[in-house]
Design a protein around this motif. Structure first.
Motif, PDB file in Angstrom:
ATOM      1  N   ASP A 170       0.843  -1.187   0.000  1.00 21.87           N
ATOM      2  CA  ASP A 170       0.000   0.000   0.000  1.00 21.87           C
ATOM      3  C   ASP A 170       0.878   1.237   0.000  1.00 21.87           C
ATOM      4  O   ASP A 170       2.061   1.192   0.371  1.00 21.87           O
ATOM      5  CB  ASP A 170      -0.926   0.017   1.216  1.00 21.87           C
ATOM      6  CG  ASP A 170      -2.154   0.906   1.011  1.00 21.87           C
ATOM      7  OD1 ASP A 170      -2.338   1.421  -0.116  1.00 21.87           O
ATOM      8  OD2 ASP A 170      -2.922   1.085   1.961  1.00 21.87           O
ATOM      9  N   CYS A 171       0.264   2.357  -0.390  1.00 26.02           N
ATOM     10  CA  CYS A 171       0.972   3.634  -0.415  1.00 26.02           C
ATOM     11  C   CYS A 171      -0.039   4.758  -0.305  1.00 26.02           C
ATOM     12  O   CYS A 171      -1.234   4.570  -0.562  1.00 26.02           O
ATOM     13  CB  CYS A 171       1.813   3.784  -1.691  1.00 26.02           C
ATOM     14  SG  CYS A 171       0.830   3.832  -3.224  1.00 26.02           S
ATOM     15  N   CYS A 172       0.442   5.942   0.073  1.00 23.81           N
ATOM     16  CA  CYS A 172      -0.416   7.120   0.100  1.00 23.81           C
ATOM     17  C   CYS A 172       0.458   8.364   0.067  1.00 23.81           C
ATOM     18  O   CYS A 172       1.647   8.308   0.391  1.00 23.81           O
ATOM     19  CB  CYS A 172      -1.328   7.131   1.327  1.00 23.81           C
ATOM     20  SG  CYS A 172      -0.479   7.288   2.904  1.00 23.81           S
ATOM     21  N   PHE A 173      -0.129   9.471  -0.333  1.00 26.22           N
ATOM     22  CA  PHE A 173       0.584  10.742  -0.323  1.00 26.22           C
ATOM     23  C   PHE A 173       0.650  11.296   1.092  1.00 26.22           C
ATOM     24  O   PHE A 173      -0.267  11.094   1.908  1.00 26.22           O
ATOM     25  CB  PHE A 173      -0.114  11.759  -1.226  1.00 26.22           C
ATOM     26  CG  PHE A 173       0.150  11.561  -2.692  1.00 26.22           C
ATOM     27  CD1 PHE A 173       1.307  12.061  -3.273  1.00 26.22           C
ATOM     28  CD2 PHE A 173      -0.757  10.883  -3.479  1.00 26.22           C
ATOM     29  CE1 PHE A 173       1.555  11.889  -4.631  1.00 26.22           C
ATOM     30  CE2 PHE A 173      -0.529  10.704  -4.836  1.00 26.22           C
ATOM     31  CZ  PHE A 173       0.631  11.213  -5.419  1.00 26.22           C
ATOM     32  N   GLY A 174       1.726  12.026   1.380  1.00 22.31           N
ATOM     33  CA  GLY A 174       1.850  12.789   2.606  1.00 22.31           C
ATOM     34  C   GLY A 174       1.820  14.276   2.293  1.00 22.31           C
ATOM     35  O   GLY A 174       1.264  14.703   1.288  1.00 22.31           O
ATOM     36  N   GLU A 175       2.438  15.056   3.146  1.00 24.11           N
ATOM     37  CA  GLU A 175       2.509  16.499   2.953  1.00 24.11           C
ATOM     38  C   GLU A 175       3.812  16.877   2.250  1.00 24.11           C
ATOM     39  O   GLU A 175       4.818  16.163   2.316  1.00 24.11           O
ATOM     40  CB  GLU A 175       2.438  17.211   4.308  1.00 24.11           C
ATOM     41  CG  GLU A 175       1.064  17.161   4.968  1.00 24.11           C
ATOM     42  CD  GLU A 175       0.082  18.112   4.317  1.00 24.11           C
ATOM     43  OE1 GLU A 175      -0.642  17.660   3.401  1.00 24.11           O
ATOM     44  OE2 GLU A 175       0.045  19.287   4.725  1.00 24.11           O
ATOM     45  N   ASN A 176       3.804  18.048   1.585  1.00 30.95           N
ATOM     46  CA  ASN A 176       5.030  18.661   1.059  1.00 30.95           C
ATOM     47  C   ASN A 176       5.847  17.712   0.182  1.00 30.95           C
ATOM     48  O   ASN A 176       7.035  17.478   0.416  1.00 30.95           O
ATOM     49  CB  ASN A 176       5.900  19.192   2.208  1.00 30.95           C
ATOM     50  CG  ASN A 176       5.170  20.197   3.065  1.00 30.95           C
ATOM     51  OD1 ASN A 176       4.449  21.052   2.543  1.00 30.95           O
ATOM     52  ND2 ASN A 176       5.343  20.112   4.373  1.00 30.95           N
ATOM     53  N   ASN A 177       5.182  17.147  -0.828  1.00 24.50           N
ATOM     54  CA  ASN A 177       5.858  16.317  -1.819  1.00 24.50           C
ATOM     55  C   ASN A 177       6.477  15.059  -1.209  1.00 24.50           C
ATOM     56  O   ASN A 177       7.573  14.635  -1.583  1.00 24.50           O
ATOM     57  CB  ASN A 177       6.939  17.118  -2.566  1.00 24.50           C
ATOM     58  CG  ASN A 177       7.216  16.565  -3.944  1.00 24.50           C
ATOM     59  OD1 ASN A 177       6.343  15.978  -4.581  1.00 24.50           O
ATOM     60  ND2 ASN A 177       8.434  16.728  -4.427  1.00 24.50           N
ATOM     61  N   THR A 178       5.758  14.470  -0.257  1.00 22.80           N
ATOM     62  CA  THR A 178       6.208  13.215   0.339  1.00 22.80           C
ATOM     63  C   THR A 178       5.139  12.149   0.143  1.00 22.80           C
ATOM     64  O   THR A 178       4.002  12.440  -0.223  1.00 22.80           O
ATOM     65  CB  THR A 178       6.495  13.360   1.845  1.00 22.80           C
ATOM     66  OG1 THR A 178       5.277  13.704   2.520  1.00 22.80           O
ATOM     67  CG2 THR A 178       7.556  14.417   2.096  1.00 22.80           C
ATOM     68  N   ALA A 179       5.520  10.920   0.403  1.00 23.57           N
ATOM     69  CA  ALA A 179       4.586   9.793   0.343  1.00 23.57           C
ATOM     70  C   ALA A 179       5.012   8.772   1.381  1.00 23.57           C
ATOM     71  O   ALA A 179       6.128   8.830   1.931  1.00 23.57           O
ATOM     72  CB  ALA A 179       4.565   9.169  -1.044  1.00 23.57           C
ATOM     73  N   PHE A 180       4.124   7.817   1.646  1.00 26.16           N
ATOM     74  CA  PHE A 180       4.400   6.725   2.575  1.00 26.16           C
ATOM     75  C   PHE A 180       4.086   5.408   1.884  1.00 26.16           C
ATOM     76  O   PHE A 180       3.192   5.330   1.038  1.00 26.16           O
ATOM     77  CB  PHE A 180       3.535   6.846   3.831  1.00 26.16           C
ATOM     78  CG  PHE A 180       3.770   8.104   4.616  1.00 26.16           C
ATOM     79  CD1 PHE A 180       4.755   8.163   5.586  1.00 26.16           C
ATOM     80  CD2 PHE A 180       2.999   9.234   4.375  1.00 26.16           C
ATOM     81  CE1 PHE A 180       4.974   9.329   6.305  1.00 26.16           C
ATOM     82  CE2 PHE A 180       3.204  10.397   5.094  1.00 26.16           C
ATOM     83  CZ  PHE A 180       4.191  10.448   6.062  1.00 26.16           C
ATOM     84  N   TYR A 181       4.813   4.373   2.258  1.00 26.78           N
ATOM     85  CA  TYR A 181       4.491   3.039   1.772  1.00 26.78           C
ATOM     86  C   TYR A 181       4.865   2.011   2.829  1.00 26.78           C
ATOM     87  O   TYR A 181       5.663   2.267   3.739  1.00 26.78           O
ATOM     88  CB  TYR A 181       5.186   2.733   0.442  1.00 26.78           C
ATOM     89  CG  TYR A 181       6.700   2.723   0.472  1.00 26.78           C
ATOM     90  CD1 TYR A 181       7.411   1.575   0.831  1.00 26.78           C
ATOM     91  CD2 TYR A 181       7.429   3.857   0.115  1.00 26.78           C
ATOM     92  CE1 TYR A 181       8.796   1.562   0.838  1.00 26.78           C
ATOM     93  CE2 TYR A 181       8.816   3.857   0.126  1.00 26.78           C
ATOM     94  CZ  TYR A 181       9.494   2.707   0.499  1.00 26.78           C
ATOM     95  OH  TYR A 181      10.872   2.693   0.520  1.00 26.78           O
ATOM     96  N   GLY A 182       4.264   0.845   2.714  1.00 29.90           N
ATOM     97  CA  GLY A 182       4.571  -0.259   3.612  1.00 29.90           C
ATOM     98  C   GLY A 182       4.237  -1.566   2.925  1.00 29.90           C
ATOM     99  O   GLY A 182       3.456  -1.604   1.967  1.00 29.90           O
ATOM    100  N   GLY A 183       4.828  -2.648   3.431  1.00 30.50           N
ATOM    101  CA  GLY A 183       4.592  -3.933   2.773  1.00 30.50           C
ATOM    102  C   GLY A 183       5.193  -5.103   3.499  1.00 30.50           C
ATOM    103  O   GLY A 183       5.154  -5.192   4.734  1.00 30.50           O
ATOM    104  N   LEU A 184       5.784  -6.015   2.735  1.00 34.61           N
ATOM    105  CA  LEU A 184       6.216  -7.297   3.262  1.00 34.61           C
ATOM    106  C   LEU A 184       7.448  -7.221   4.154  1.00 34.61           C
ATOM    107  O   LEU A 184       7.755  -8.183   4.861  1.00 34.61           O
ATOM    108  CB  LEU A 184       6.485  -8.272   2.106  1.00 34.61           C
ATOM    109  CG  LEU A 184       5.276  -8.645   1.245  1.00 34.61           C
ATOM    110  CD1 LEU A 184       5.651  -9.710   0.225  1.00 34.61           C
ATOM    111  CD2 LEU A 184       4.100  -9.126   2.097  1.00 34.61           C
ATOM    112  N   ASP A 185       8.142  -6.077   4.159  1.00 33.50           N
ATOM    113  CA  ASP A 185       9.303  -5.939   5.052  1.00 33.50           C
ATOM    114  C   ASP A 185       8.909  -5.416   6.427  1.00 33.50           C
ATOM    115  O   ASP A 185       9.784  -5.140   7.263  1.00 33.50           O
ATOM    116  CB  ASP A 185      10.377  -5.052   4.428  1.00 33.50           C
ATOM    117  CG  ASP A 185       9.910  -3.619   4.193  1.00 33.50           C
ATOM    118  OD1 ASP A 185       8.714  -3.332   4.453  1.00 33.50           O
ATOM    119  OD2 ASP A 185      10.726  -2.794   3.741  1.00 33.50           O
ATOM    120  N   HIS A 186       7.592  -5.221   6.671  1.00 34.07           N
ATOM    121  CA  HIS A 186       7.046  -4.796   7.961  1.00 34.07           C
ATOM    122  C   HIS A 186       7.311  -3.323   8.265  1.00 34.07           C
ATOM    123  O   HIS A 186       6.952  -2.856   9.360  1.00 34.07           O
ATOM    124  CB  HIS A 186       7.601  -5.633   9.130  1.00 34.07           C
ATOM    125  CG  HIS A 186       7.451  -7.110   8.982  1.00 34.07           C
ATOM    126  ND1 HIS A 186       7.780  -7.993   9.994  1.00 34.07           N
ATOM    127  CD2 HIS A 186       7.000  -7.887   7.958  1.00 34.07           C
ATOM    128  CE1 HIS A 186       7.553  -9.242   9.606  1.00 34.07           C
ATOM    129  NE2 HIS A 186       7.081  -9.195   8.361  1.00 34.07           N
TER     130      HIS A 186
END
Length: 331
Positions: free
Chosen positions: A63-79
């Motif tokens: 999964d992923c999503c946008f954050g603030e100020n040209n940032t984003a977040f992601y997470g997955g199989l590496d915990h």
């Protein structure tokens, strides 16, 4: 009819493996973020049909999503919950779970990331401080979440739905069991805040309402979709993804039958069935003003490892008559 409709085009440089998420920027109608099983995060300008940035995630991003100020977040199989600067590509780990991260949501007002995991926990991370502020055990794997206007809905592996008000994560606001009989795939909040829709692996979508009065609860319903007759037998497909139109409150559903439907949920009518795509529909998402719909056509690993035809992301320019409720369309 092929998938090359005049209102629809295919993005260049798609991922090389299954797509886990497509999501538009919350205020830029042309920026699209894509996470994939090929261990990349990709940023597109869909208006220019241009791949702007590819970030190596090191592990499968679920999964992923946008954050603030040209940032984003992601997470997955590496915990790991990871923050990335979309301009420089620099990454930093915000926190780590005890199991794979399946779904994440960002709340801009508080700079918090809500993380659902297969380790049965819902965690809240302060992105700037890289500190966990809450950890809640929901006793089941978390498969899908959505966040809108300080309401968070969480769908779990045992068909349980937990609803939180994000101003107070110390307790569940509502705990629900949907009218669906099989494993949930996706949950999305209605734009008007009245409730949510969720989908399951057995070709059904349910509409649920937060108001617990008998009058409101009488409007709950579930319906069958993404089913086809093959050699006189009904074949039922998982409904993998849902997305509400931000202005009209209608919604798109995408299934493992490689079809996208547009629905008028309030009036219980299908508005449009789109041409069949090359492979299963992994994810759909409208941009913030409802003028574009992103459609990820890729294998979703329902059947384990197998050969698949292609990975493609389509952008559909949305006309009002394709998404407006029937009673709002011009006659």
């Amino acid at each position: 009819m092929s998938t090359t409709e005049s209102s629809q085009f295919e993005l260049v440089n798609p991922p090389e493996d299954g797509v886990s998420k497509v999501i538009f920027h919350p205020s830029d109608p042309n920026l699209l973020l894509v996470s994939s099983w090929d261990k990349t995060l990709r940023l597109y300008n869909v208006e220019k049909n241009e791949l702007m940035k590819t970030i190596d995630t090191g592990a499968v991003a679920l999964d992923c999503c946008f954050g603030e100020n040209n940032t984003a977040f992601y997470g997955g199989l590496d915990h790991k919950l990871t923050k990335v600067d979309l301009e420089t590509g620099k990454t930093e780990v915000i926190g780590e779970q005890n199991g794979p991260i399946s779904t994440i949501c960002y709340e801009a007002e508080t700079d918090r990331v809500f993380v659902g995991s297969w380790d049965h926990t819902l965690c809240v991370w302060n992105a700037s401080m890289k500190k966990k502020s809450h950890e809640v055990s929901v006793k089941h794997k978390i498969f899908s979440m959505d966040l809108r206007n300080k309401i968070l809905v969480v769908a779990t592996s045992q068909r349980k739905v937990f609803v939180y008000k994000t101003d107070d994560m110390s307790e569940v606001w509502q705990e629900r069991e949907t009218g669906l009989k099989y494993m949930l795939r996706c949950i999305r909040l209605m734009p008007n805040g009245a409730g949510f829709a969720c989908s399951s692996i057995e070709g059904r979508v349910a509409f649920e309402f937060f108001d617990l009065s008998p009058e409101a609860q009488s409007k709950r319903y579930a319906f069958k979709t993404h089913r086809h007759i093959v050699q006189d037998t009904e074949v039922v497909y998982p409904v993998n993804t849902l997305a509400f139109h931000p202005r009209y409150g209608t919604f798109a559903s995408g299934g493992s039958d490689a079809v996208v439907n547009i629905w008028d949920g309030e009036n219980r009518k299908r508005i449009k069935s789109m041409t069949k795509f090359p492979d299963e529909i992994a994810c759909v998402n409208f941009n913030y003003n409802g003028t574009k719909l992103a459609i990820a056509s890729s294998y979703t690993f329902d059947e384990g490892q197998r050969d698949f035809s292609k990975v493609a992301i389509y952008i559909k320019n949305v006309a009002d008559h394709e998404v407006a409720p029937r009673n709002q369309q011009s006659r």
